[in-house]
Design a protein around this motif. Structure first.
Motif, PDB file in Angstrom:
ATOM      1  N   ALA A  69     -35.611   0.378  15.343  1.00  0.00           N
ATOM      2  CA  ALA A  69     -35.573  -0.295  16.653  1.00  0.00           C
ATOM      3  C   ALA A  69     -34.747   0.562  17.609  1.00  0.00           C
ATOM      4  N   LYS A  71     -33.930   0.504  20.586  1.00  0.00           N
ATOM      5  CA  LYS A  71     -33.010  -0.095  21.555  1.00  0.00           C
ATOM      6  C   LYS A  71     -31.567  -0.070  21.068  1.00  0.00           C
ATOM      7  N   ASP A  90     -39.847   1.521  16.835  1.00  0.00           N
ATOM      8  CA  ASP A  90     -40.138   0.323  17.620  1.00  0.00           C
ATOM      9  C   ASP A  90     -39.581   0.621  19.008  1.00  0.00           C
ATOM     10  N   ASN A 113     -43.499  -2.691  22.086  1.00  0.00           N
ATOM     11  CA  ASN A 113     -43.240  -4.117  22.055  1.00  0.00           C
ATOM     12  C   ASN A 113     -42.475  -4.502  23.321  1.00  0.00           C
ATOM     13  N   ILE A 173     -28.702 -13.570  21.252  1.00  0.00           N
ATOM     14  CA  ILE A 173     -29.462 -12.631  20.426  1.00  0.00           C
ATOM     15  C   ILE A 173     -30.343 -13.338  19.397  1.00  0.00           C
ATOM     16  N   HIS A 211     -39.761 -11.673  15.424  1.00  0.00           N
ATOM     17  CA  HIS A 211     -38.385 -11.187  15.254  1.00  0.00           C
ATOM     18  C   HIS A 211     -37.513 -12.419  15.448  1.00  0.00           C
ATOM     19  N   SER A 214     -30.768 -11.293  15.735  1.00  0.00           N
ATOM     20  CA  SER A 214     -30.045 -10.083  15.385  1.00  0.00           C
ATOM     21  C   SER A 214     -28.690 -10.457  14.779  1.00  0.00           C
ATOM     22  N   GLY A 251     -36.484  -6.992  13.198  1.00  0.00           N
ATOM     23  CA  GLY A 251     -35.259  -6.426  12.593  1.00  0.00           C
ATOM     24  C   GLY A 251     -34.291  -7.545  12.295  1.00  0.00           C
ATOM     25  N   GLY A 252     -33.003  -7.290  12.520  1.00  0.00           N
ATOM     26  CA  GLY A 252     -32.047  -8.382  12.466  1.00  0.00           C
ATOM     27  C   GLY A 252     -30.948  -8.310  11.438  1.00  0.00           C
ATOM     28  N   GLU A 294     -38.356  -3.651  11.487  1.00  0.00           N
ATOM     29  CA  GLU A 294     -37.806  -2.886  12.612  1.00  0.00           C
ATOM     30  C   GLU A 294     -36.284  -2.993  12.673  1.00  0.00           C
ATOM     31  N   GLY A 296     -32.570  -2.100  13.580  1.00  0.00           N
ATOM     32  CA  GLY A 296     -31.897  -1.256  14.564  1.00  0.00           C
ATOM     33  C   GLY A 296     -30.424  -1.168  14.207  1.00  0.00           C
ATOM     34  N   ARG A 297     -29.730  -2.301  14.407  1.00  0.00           N
ATOM     35  CA  ARG A 297     -28.282  -2.332  14.186  1.00  0.00           C
ATOM     36  C   ARG A 297     -27.892  -1.848  12.786  1.00  0.00           C
ATOM     37  N   ARG A 334     -20.226  -5.413  24.468  1.00  0.00           N
ATOM     38  CA  ARG A 334     -20.454  -6.499  23.503  1.00  0.00           C
ATOM     39  C   ARG A 334     -19.305  -7.514  23.416  1.00  0.00           C
ATOM     40  N   TYR A 338     -20.800 -10.998  24.274  1.00  0.00           N
ATOM     41  CA  TYR A 338     -21.085 -11.886  23.120  1.00  0.00           C
ATOM     42  C   TYR A 338     -19.823 -12.329  22.380  1.00  0.00           C
ATOM     43  N   TYR A 394     -26.037  -0.754  20.082  1.00  0.00           N
ATOM     44  CA  TYR A 394     -25.878  -1.521  21.316  1.00  0.00           C
ATOM     45  C   TYR A 394     -24.559  -1.221  22.031  1.00  0.00           C
ATOM     46  N   MET A 398     -26.274   0.085  25.789  1.00  0.00           N
ATOM     47  CA  MET A 398     -26.061  -0.935  26.829  1.00  0.00           C
ATOM     48  C   MET A 398     -24.950  -0.497  27.793  1.00  0.00           C
TER      49      MET A 398
HETATM   50  N1  LLP Z   1     -37.378  -5.925  16.752  1.00  0.00           N
HETATM   51  C1  LLP Z   1     -37.368  -6.703  17.855  1.00  0.00           C
HETATM   52  C2  LLP Z   1     -38.630  -7.269  18.336  1.00  0.00           C
HETATM   53  C3  LLP Z   1     -36.164  -6.967  18.520  1.00  0.00           C
HETATM   54  O1  LLP Z   1     -36.169  -7.737  19.604  1.00  0.00           O
HETATM   55  C4  LLP Z   1     -34.966  -6.394  18.033  1.00  0.00           C
HETATM   56  C5  LLP Z   1     -33.703  -6.632  18.717  1.00  0.00           C
HETATM   57  C6  LLP Z   1     -35.014  -5.589  16.884  1.00  0.00           C
HETATM   58  C7  LLP Z   1     -36.242  -5.383  16.268  1.00  0.00           C
HETATM   59  C8  LLP Z   1     -33.800  -4.953  16.293  1.00  0.00           C
HETATM   60  O2  LLP Z   1     -32.877  -5.898  15.847  1.00  0.00           O
HETATM   61  P1  LLP Z   1     -31.590  -5.441  15.004  1.00  0.00           P
HETATM   62  O3  LLP Z   1     -32.074  -4.907  13.676  1.00  0.00           O
HETATM   63  O4  LLP Z   1     -30.890  -4.382  15.783  1.00  0.00           O
HETATM   64  O5  LLP Z   1     -30.782  -6.665  14.867  1.00  0.00           O
HETATM   65  N2  LLP Z   1     -27.777  -6.394  22.369  1.00  0.00           N
HETATM   66  C9  LLP Z   1     -27.588  -7.316  21.268  1.00  0.00           C
HETATM   67  C10 LLP Z   1     -28.725  -7.237  20.286  1.00  0.00           C
HETATM   68  C11 LLP Z   1     -30.063  -7.529  20.916  1.00  0.00           C
HETATM   69  C12 LLP Z   1     -31.180  -7.373  19.935  1.00  0.00           C
HETATM   70  C13 LLP Z   1     -32.480  -7.496  20.622  1.00  0.00           C
HETATM   71  N3  LLP Z   1     -33.602  -7.307  19.776  1.00  0.00           N
HETATM   72  C14 LLP Z   1     -26.269  -7.013  20.589  1.00  0.00           C
HETATM   73  O6  LLP Z   1     -25.550  -6.120  21.025  1.00  0.00           O
HETATM   74  O7  LLP Z   1     -25.882  -7.701  19.652  1.00  0.00           O
END
Ligand code: LLP
Length: 442
Positions: A69, A71, A90, A113, A173, A211, A214, A251-252, A294, A296-297, A334, A338, A394, A398
């Protein structure tokens, strides 16, 4: 089996012979001297280790797509590392697609996406051959079909759906609950499928995408997510005779920001997902789908730390002691966004037994710019180097130029070598896009 997301610190962190913290064989105090602060430091070994753990965790399943991911943190160097590790990407914007493309990512393995992709972005994804597009809403179905048609292509799509699962994470989130801005409600799926079958001949529906949120610590939630999606795939097959071959679970997976955080390992998550896919596919009499995830974190979060230099301090009479550093909410929003909690250590005196309760304040002009509320650290002096763990995800992605403060540099460390992967901004960069209309010129 443990995995790297279960550690607060990058896996190569140690105290070296100079008595300083070291990551990737690089002394953090020397890195701060060489590159300046604030500085993001990324440990390549931690990134590759968790990426390989994901591969291993899913290796028993025949068809898997691992997508990073973007982002969470994307630069061309990070794309190179994850592309080498076999990941697709992603991506949620033209900027992310462009970065992946410029760094030579395998776009066929990747996915676009997002809940409001523009015409130009969709056009770019179709032209560059991004393998899958996750369509979020009715407006986009029509738009993408037009674009595919004018490019004389048939585009493989997933439908992004909201499975109606609430997870215990910060409400900002959470994404899979019913009242979410993302995706089709399950009650809208039939209308979408009928439009694709009857009208949108340039779209090829291959699967479903969801999804849940997170920074997730519950493994059972993935089991439930799979069950809901597979049940829906079976329903679509029964009603329309369409075999959906892909299930993308988003992800998440959470990481360990503090000692109190106990995230599950990559292996616990993968076994929940694989078990649920197998059980539910057999229950609903479906072929095993290709699983996409997917993260990311959990891929990048633990690998990254931020170094700050300590500056001024203020003792409120009969109150808190504030110690300010040279960064804050613009390089890590963050905590203020959050209420995220971080762990910090003093890179130049990690051995000193902690002794002072302090609040670490940022340098930005907002009272809310506090990086850590009341933590215990060795007595801090101006010039000390503070190391904030788990800022890899992030943080930079960000970051902003609030107060016209320059964005920090990022370095990648590995085997005692450090390389810049994002240059520090200069004042020239900062004004480079500003334009003074002729009538205002001096
Ligand atoms: N896939 C989709 C469709 C998503 O919306 C996201 C995150 C991921 C994958 C990746 O999720 P992860 O594995 O990183 O949890 N800015 C916030 C987190 C926003 C996450 C948005 N979507 C933070 O700093 O906690």
């Amino acid at each position: 089996m443990n995995s790297a997301n279960q550690s607060v610190k990058p896996i190569t962190t140690k105290i070296n012979e100079n008595g300083n913290l070291e990551i990737g064989g690089c002394d953090l105090v020397k890195l701060a001297e060489k590159y300046g602060t604030p500085l993001y430091v990324f440990d390549e070994e931690t990134i590759r280790t968790i990426a390989r753990e994901y591969k291993k965790a899913f290796s028993s399943y025949p068809k898997v797509g691992l997508l990073y991911a973007s982002k969470a943190f994307m630069t061309k160097a990070i794309v190179r590392i994850l592309d080498e590790e076999g990941f697709g990407f992603d991506m949620v914007s033209g900027g992310e697609i462009y970065t992946a493309y410029k760094a030579g990512a395998d776009l066929k393995k990747s996915l676009f996406n997002g809940n409001n992709k523009s015409f130009d972005e969709l056009q770019m994804a179709v032209e560059l051959g991004v393998g899958l597009i996750s369509v979020d809403n009715f407006f986009e179905l029509a738009l993408l079909n037009d674009i595919a048609k004018s490019n004389e292509k048939k585009v493989d799509i997933l439908l992004r759906v909201t499975p109606g699962i609430e997870c215990h994470t910060h409400e900002y989130i959470q994404t899979g609950h019913l009242d979410s801005k993302f995706g089709f409600d399950l009650t809208q799926v039939d209308d979408a499928v009928e439009l694709i079958v009857d009208e949108y001949k340039n779209l090829n529906l291959v699967g479903l995408h969801a999804h849940i949120g997170s920074q997730i610590f519950e493994t059972s939630i993935y089991y439930d997510e799979v069950e809901i999606l597979i049940k829906e795939m079976a329903r679509i097959k029964e009603k329309y005779g369409i075999d959906l071959t892909h299930i993308n679970l988003g992800g998440g997976l959470g990481i360990k920001y503090t000692e109190e955080d106990v995230p599950p390992s990559v292996f616990e998550i993968s076994s929940k997902i694989i078990d649920s896919v197998k059980e539910n596919s057999s229950k609903y009499n479906l072929e095993l789908p290709e699983i996409h995830i997917e993260p990311g974190r959990s891929i990048i979060g633990t690998s990254g730390v931020t170094l700050y230099t300590v500056g001024s301090s203020k003792q409120v009479p009969n109150g808190k002691k504030y110690v300010a550093v040279d960064g804050g909410m613009a390089d890590n929003p963050r905590p203020s966004l959050y209420q995220a909690v971080y762990t910090a250590e003093v890179a130049n005196k990690p051995n000193i037994v902690s002794q002072e309760k302090v609040t670490i304040a940022g340098r930005f002009c907002e009272s809310g710019d506090i990086l850590i509320q009341e933590t215990i650290l060795p007595e801090l002096e101006a010039g000390d180097i503070l190391c904030f763990y788990d800022t890899g995800a992030y943080g930079y992605s960000m970051s902003s130029n609030y107060n016209r403060v320059l964005k920090p540099a990022a370095v990648l460390v590995n085997n005692s070598q450090s390389d810049i992967i994002i240059d520090r901004e200069s004042y020239e960069h900062l004004v480079s896009l500003d334009v003074i209309p002729d009538r205002l010129k001096k």
